[in-house]
Design an enzyme around this catalytic site. Structure first.
Site, PDB file in Angstrom:
ATOM      1  N   CYS A 115     -92.359 -72.082  -8.701  1.00  0.00           N
ATOM      2  CA  CYS A 115     -91.448 -72.190  -9.861  1.00  0.00           C
ATOM      3  C   CYS A 115     -91.072 -73.637 -10.174  1.00  0.00           C
ATOM      4  O   CYS A 115     -90.602 -73.950 -11.267  1.00  0.00           O
ATOM      5  CB  CYS A 115     -90.186 -71.376  -9.609  1.00  0.00           C
ATOM      6  SG  CYS A 115     -90.570 -69.680  -9.185  1.00  0.00           S
ATOM      7  N   HIS A 260     -85.182 -73.158 -14.680  1.00  0.00           N
ATOM      8  CA  HIS A 260     -86.236 -72.183 -14.386  1.00  0.00           C
ATOM      9  C   HIS A 260     -85.671 -70.777 -14.596  1.00  0.00           C
ATOM     10  O   HIS A 260     -84.520 -70.493 -14.276  1.00  0.00           O
ATOM     11  CB  HIS A 260     -86.712 -72.359 -12.943  1.00  0.00           C
ATOM     12  CG  HIS A 260     -87.521 -71.203 -12.469  1.00  0.00           C
ATOM     13  ND1 HIS A 260     -88.617 -70.746 -13.162  1.00  0.00           N
ATOM     14  CD2 HIS A 260     -87.386 -70.382 -11.387  1.00  0.00           C
ATOM     15  CE1 HIS A 260     -89.128 -69.712 -12.517  1.00  0.00           C
ATOM     16  NE2 HIS A 260     -88.402 -69.468 -11.451  1.00  0.00           N
ATOM     17  N   ASN A 290     -89.801 -63.698 -15.204  1.00  0.00           N
ATOM     18  CA  ASN A 290     -90.029 -64.946 -14.474  1.00  0.00           C
ATOM     19  C   ASN A 290     -91.510 -65.309 -14.574  1.00  0.00           C
ATOM     20  O   ASN A 290     -92.354 -64.632 -13.998  1.00  0.00           O
ATOM     21  CB  ASN A 290     -89.608 -64.739 -13.010  1.00  0.00           C
ATOM     22  CG  ASN A 290     -89.779 -65.984 -12.155  1.00  0.00           C
ATOM     23  OD1 ASN A 290     -90.403 -66.955 -12.577  1.00  0.00           O
ATOM     24  ND2 ASN A 290     -89.255 -65.942 -10.950  1.00  0.00           N
TER      25      ASN A 290
HETATM   26  O1  UT7 Z   1     -88.491 -67.612  -9.003  1.00  0.00           O
HETATM   27  C1  UT7 Z   1     -88.352 -67.653  -7.612  1.00  0.00           C
HETATM   28  C2  UT7 Z   1     -86.975 -67.530  -7.192  1.00  0.00           C
HETATM   29  N1  UT7 Z   1     -86.559 -66.151  -7.235  1.00  0.00           N
HETATM   30  C3  UT7 Z   1     -85.282 -65.860  -7.290  1.00  0.00           C
HETATM   31  O2  UT7 Z   1     -84.485 -66.755  -7.400  1.00  0.00           O
HETATM   32  C4  UT7 Z   1     -84.838 -64.415  -7.194  1.00  0.00           C
HETATM   33  C5  UT7 Z   1     -83.599 -64.311  -6.310  1.00  0.00           C
HETATM   34  N2  UT7 Z   1     -83.128 -62.966  -6.039  1.00  0.00           N
HETATM   35  C6  UT7 Z   1     -82.683 -62.120  -6.991  1.00  0.00           C
HETATM   36  O3  UT7 Z   1     -82.719 -62.455  -8.153  1.00  0.00           O
HETATM   37  C7  UT7 Z   1     -82.082 -60.796  -6.582  1.00  0.00           C
HETATM   38  O4  UT7 Z   1     -81.956 -60.765  -5.182  1.00  0.00           O
HETATM   39  C8  UT7 Z   1     -82.902 -59.571  -7.045  1.00  0.00           C
HETATM   40  C9  UT7 Z   1     -82.772 -59.414  -8.562  1.00  0.00           C
HETATM   41  C10 UT7 Z   1     -84.344 -59.743  -6.653  1.00  0.00           C
HETATM   42  C11 UT7 Z   1     -82.382 -58.273  -6.410  1.00  0.00           C
HETATM   43  O5  UT7 Z   1     -80.998 -58.125  -6.630  1.00  0.00           O
HETATM   44  P1  UT7 Z   1     -80.043 -57.745  -5.421  1.00  0.00           P
HETATM   45  O6  UT7 Z   1     -78.701 -57.578  -5.978  1.00  0.00           O
HETATM   46  O7  UT7 Z   1     -80.208 -58.794  -4.356  1.00  0.00           O
HETATM   47  O8  UT7 Z   1     -80.575 -56.333  -4.959  1.00  0.00           O
HETATM   48  P2  UT7 Z   1     -81.109 -55.876  -3.536  1.00  0.00           P
HETATM   49  O9  UT7 Z   1     -82.452 -56.449  -3.271  1.00  0.00           O
HETATM   50  O10 UT7 Z   1     -80.040 -56.070  -2.508  1.00  0.00           O
HETATM   51  O11 UT7 Z   1     -81.265 -54.339  -3.772  1.00  0.00           O
HETATM   52  C12 UT7 Z   1     -80.123 -53.486  -4.028  1.00  0.00           C
HETATM   53  C13 UT7 Z   1     -80.616 -52.056  -4.097  1.00  0.00           C
HETATM   54  C14 UT7 Z   1     -81.463 -51.644  -2.914  1.00  0.00           C
HETATM   55  O12 UT7 Z   1     -81.169 -50.297  -2.620  1.00  0.00           O
HETATM   56  P3  UT7 Z   1     -80.162 -49.895  -1.421  1.00  0.00           P
HETATM   57  O13 UT7 Z   1     -80.760 -50.498  -0.196  1.00  0.00           O
HETATM   58  O14 UT7 Z   1     -78.862 -50.529  -1.800  1.00  0.00           O
HETATM   59  O15 UT7 Z   1     -80.162 -48.414  -1.468  1.00  0.00           O
HETATM   60  C15 UT7 Z   1     -82.881 -51.756  -3.424  1.00  0.00           C
HETATM   61  O16 UT7 Z   1     -83.773 -50.879  -2.762  1.00  0.00           O
HETATM   62  O17 UT7 Z   1     -81.453 -51.883  -5.268  1.00  0.00           O
HETATM   63  C16 UT7 Z   1     -82.715 -51.328  -4.865  1.00  0.00           C
HETATM   64  N3  UT7 Z   1     -83.744 -51.875  -5.748  1.00  0.00           N
HETATM   65  C17 UT7 Z   1     -84.008 -51.357  -6.954  1.00  0.00           C
HETATM   66  N4  UT7 Z   1     -83.497 -50.310  -7.613  1.00  0.00           N
HETATM   67  C18 UT7 Z   1     -83.990 -50.063  -8.837  1.00  0.00           C
HETATM   68  C19 UT7 Z   1     -84.532 -52.959  -5.535  1.00  0.00           C
HETATM   69  N5  UT7 Z   1     -85.325 -53.144  -6.606  1.00  0.00           N
HETATM   70  C20 UT7 Z   1     -85.021 -52.173  -7.499  1.00  0.00           C
HETATM   71  C21 UT7 Z   1     -85.487 -51.855  -8.777  1.00  0.00           C
HETATM   72  N6  UT7 Z   1     -84.953 -50.797  -9.405  1.00  0.00           N
HETATM   73  N7  UT7 Z   1     -86.441 -52.579  -9.385  1.00  0.00           N
END
Ligand code: UT7
Length: 333
Positions: A115, A260, A290
């Site tokens: 990125c 980004h 992204n």
């Molecule tokens: O460009 C490179 C740099 N990248 C970044 O900067 C990305 C940084 N990270 C993020 O933007 C966030 O961490 C995400 C958007 C990727 C995820 O958000 P989050 O609030 O950290 O969610 P999480 O990974 O903790 O997931 C929360 C819940 C989980 O379920 P449980 O364990 O709480 O039951 C996941 O399994 O959401 C679930 N989940 C989804 N649900 C519906 C994960 N992906 C999805 C999805 N749809 N696509």
């Protein structure tokens, strides 16, 4: 000692025509429009159709950048192609862009840095222009993510975030202080390299990929999202501040920040942390997801088209990504 400095002469962008909405993804995996928008701000992204690669997209973005910059293809002295998704394993994609554009037998660099790749590319091009060695350099970010994503519930945390696209900037010699690249700051820290990566195929393994690797989804990108998020909201304000200090700028002096586009929530948090008013940051992740190395030139291109960046404006580009890497560039557009 050379006194040359560089400036952006033209910016181009291209995204494939196929729109993939959150509802489209919800048909093939357990996810929802609401979840994706709430967590990332993304509403839709563009994915290529079979046969369209990073080089073709990049060539379109470069053609526009050259037109905007008023420079002919024959006068380009060097090309820097940043991507984490090269068209083939080797050679680097830069030579394919060179061929498509009919450039001369110029050096074609291929760089990674994910990125942050576009800003690393700008810094490299700037150094060549400052040295006096080259005059006109194309800096490209181009990515095809869609052919390498796990389009199933298993990969949903990563797959919903990424889009395909290309952006390019033509860098040339600055002739005054009103339009000039002022600074770049580049950083990397490999301590957490594995929190955002694609493990296979890997040349350190023999064979490079096995059926077991594929069953374990090692050929798909994985991310420890929350840790990446924390790094991003720490590193991006820091690198912005670093550029402000170097250039003796206050927040009021900055006209536009182009961050980004990894997550709208990250960028909103960064703006809030430093007290940047909403209208001084442009985001378009809502439409494109992204696009990694392509996101900054695509976003900058849109901000210029909308009149949000005017000639002479003070613009800050900031990025954070896998590696981990982070960087800034400050310029008078
Ligand atoms: O460009 C490179 C740099 N990248 C970044 O900067 C990305 C940084 N990270 C993020 O933007 C966030 O961490 C995400 C958007 C990727 C995820 O958000 P989050 O609030 O950290 O969610 P999480 O990974 O903790 O997931 C929360 C819940 C989980 O379920 P449980 O364990 O709480 O039951 C996941 O399994 O959401 C679930 N989940 C989804 N649900 C519906 C994960 N992906 C999805 C999805 N749809 N696509």
């Amino acid at each position: 000692m050379s006194t040359y400095r560089s400036r952006i002469l033209g910016v181009g962008a291209y995204v494939p025509p196929r729109v993939v909405t959150n509802d489209d993804l919800a048909k093939v995996m357990e996810t929802s429009h609401e979840w994706i928008v709430e967590r990332s701000g993304i509403e839709e992204r563009r994915w290529v159709d079979p046969g369209e690669g990073g080089a073709e997209m990049a060539a379109k973005a470069c053609t526009e950048a050259l037109e905007k910059g008023g420079v002919a293809a024959k006068d380009v002295d060097m090309l820097v192609y940043a991507t984490l998704s090269p068209d083939v394993t080797f050679p680097g994609t830069g030579v394919f862009v060179q061929r498509l554009l009919g450039l001369g037998e110029i050096p074609c660099y291929d760089i990674r840095q994910q990125c942050t790749g576009f800003i690393y590319g700008l810094a490299m091009a700037d150094a060549f222009i400052r040295s006096g060695q080259y005059k006109n350099i194309l800096v490209i970010g181009s990515e095809v993510h869609s052919t390498g994503l796990d389009v199933s519930t298993r990969g949903r945390d990563v797959t919903v975030l990424f889009g395909d696209g290309a952006g390019a900037a033509l860098l040339g010699r600055a002739t005054d202080d009103a339009h000039v690249l002022l600074s770049t700051h580049l950083h990397a820290d490999g301590k957490d390299a594995e929190i955002l990566w694609t493990e296979s195929p890997a040349s350190r393994n023999h064979p490079r990929i096995t059926a077991a690797d594929m069953d374990a989804a090692k050929h798909y990108p994985t991310m420890v999202g929350k840790r990446v998020f924390k790094h991003a909201v720490t590193r991006m304000p820091m690198v912005l501040m670093e550029g402000m200090v170097t250039n003796g700028l206050k927040l009021d002096d900055i006209d536009m920040v182009i961050p980004h586009q990894a997550n709208l929530r990250i960028n909103q948090m960064v703006a809030k942390m430093i007290g940047l008013p909403e209208h001084k940051m442009h985001n378009n992740i809502q439409k494109y997801g992204n696009t990694t190395a392509a996101s900054i030139p695509i976003c900058m291109h849109e901000a210029i088209a909308l009149g949000k960046i005017q000639p002479g404006n003070m613009v800050a580009l900031i990025a954070f990504g896998a590696g981990l890497t982070w960087a800034s560039a400050f310029l008078r557009y």
